[in-house]
Scaffold this active site. Structure first.
Site, mmCIF file in Angstrom:
data_model
loop_
_atom_site.group_PDB
_atom_site.id
_atom_site.type_symbol
_atom_site.label_atom_id
_atom_site.label_comp_id
_atom_site.label_asym_id
_atom_site.label_seq_id
_atom_site.Cartn_x
_atom_site.Cartn_y
_atom_site.Cartn_z
ATOM 1 N N ASP A 88 0.824 -1.211 0.000
ATOM 2 C CA ASP A 88 0.000 0.000 0.000
ATOM 3 C C ASP A 88 0.859 1.262 0.000
ATOM 4 O O ASP A 88 1.851 1.330 0.733
ATOM 5 C CB ASP A 88 -0.814 0.023 1.305
ATOM 6 N N GLU A 187 -14.141 -1.526 -1.042
ATOM 7 C CA GLU A 187 -14.253 -1.616 0.426
ATOM 8 C C GLU A 187 -15.577 -1.028 0.896
ATOM 9 O O GLU A 187 -15.920 0.115 0.548
ATOM 10 C CB GLU A 187 -13.079 -0.882 1.113
HETATM 11 O O1 KIV Z 1 -4.844 -1.241 4.401
HETATM 12 C C1 KIV Z 1 -5.506 -2.277 4.213
HETATM 13 O O2 KIV Z 1 -5.382 -3.265 4.939
HETATM 14 C C2 KIV Z 1 -6.444 -2.296 3.096
HETATM 15 C C3 KIV Z 1 -7.394 -3.453 3.013
HETATM 16 C C4 KIV Z 1 -8.395 -3.355 4.074
HETATM 17 C C5 KIV Z 1 -7.999 -3.582 1.668
HETATM 18 O O3 KIV Z 1 -6.452 -1.403 2.320
#
Ligand code: KIV
Length: 272
Positions: A88, A187
């Site tokens: 991410d 989400e």
């Molecule tokens: O940061 C995270 O864990 C996420 C998931 C919930 C999709 O973006």
């Protein structure tokens, strides 16, 4: 070019090709040992910025720095050998411009050797998604509830509960697809809307609190293991790891206090 004989790791195009096929299994992962266990069962692991809340006790994902994502990304890559690892992009590391996003995403890819990154946002991030994918960085998009927008949204609530809200979310999903994302997380998107979007776009949708008809599902690993103190209502718990940890620590404390503690044979060897 040297020949690699190791097991082939799942790639972003492999996930992309799963549209409409066998459901895609994924979990978040933040550390090497649980990544190694999950690796036997999942198609991809997401080093989510949720680690800020789950591992580090922040109130939201906003304080998470890029270096922390890289550190956890490297740990998960060391643990998982087969699953695609997606890292991410944290708040503030990509929204300013496509150039800022590329600079930071390239750092993530170089320093973790992950196979893709994820970023939040639909239409507003389309130009950035195109910029990254055209320059060799596969992007997983994330629409619906985007936790990095918590200060605008006010609370973590389901998106698309009113039909009037649907068009904007459908457009987000369509536009990130056209921009080149290889898949998209939906989400907390209302069930009928998530099902509709899954039919409308030709990249896999990965649901979290969305719809069973998404092309795949993701959960925060600690939530489904029963380790998180508070979990969203949609989360099904598949384990009671929190209780098991509590029991084990209580037993350990008892052993220490009653001096029933095993000594070392001075070899410090590892149990087989
Ligand atoms: O940061 C995270 O864990 C996420 C998931 C919930 C999709 O973006």
């Amino acid at each position: 070019m040297s020949q690699h004989t190791a097991q082939k790791r799942t790639t972003a195009p492999d996930i992309r090709a799963r549209k409409g096929g066998m459901p895609i299994v994924s979990l978040t992962s933040y550390h090497a040992h649980t990544a190694a266990i999950a690796d036997r069962h999942v198609d991809f692991l997401l080093v989510g910025d949720s680690l800020g809340m789950v591992m580090h006790g922040f109130e939201s994902t906003l304080p998470v720095p890029l270096d922390l994502m890289i550190m956890h990304g490297r740990a998960v890559m060391r643990g998982a050998k087969k699953a695609l690892v997606v890292v991410d992009m944290p708040f503030g590391s990509y929204e300013e411009s496509p150039a800022q996003a590329f600079r930071n995403a390239a750092r993530v890819v170089k320093e973790t050797e992950c196979g893709a990154i994820k970023l939040e946002g639909g239409k507003r991030m389309a130009e950035t998604i195109r910029f990254l994918t055209e320059r060799g960085i596969p992007v997983m998009a994330h629409v619906g509830l985007t936790p990095q927008s918590i200060n605008i949204l006010g609370s973590f609530k389901a998106q698309g509960r009113k039909v009037e809200e649907w068009a904007a979310i459908e457009e987000d999903a369509r536009v990130v697809t056209e921009a080149g994302a290889f898949s998209v997380v939906l989400e907390a998107v209302a069930e009928p809307l998530a099902a509709k979007i899954t039919k409308q776009i030709d990249i896999p949708t990965i649901g979290i609190g969305a719809s069973a008809s998404c092309d795949g599902q993701i959960l925060v690993m600690e939530d489904m293991l029963g380790l998180s103190p508070r979990v969203p209502r949609f989360v099904k718990e598949f384990g009671k790891v929190g209780e098991a940890i509590e029991r084990a620590i209580a037993m350990y404390a008892e052993d220490v206090k009653s001096r029933a503690f095993p000594g070392s044979d001075n070899t410090y060897s590892v149990k087989e």
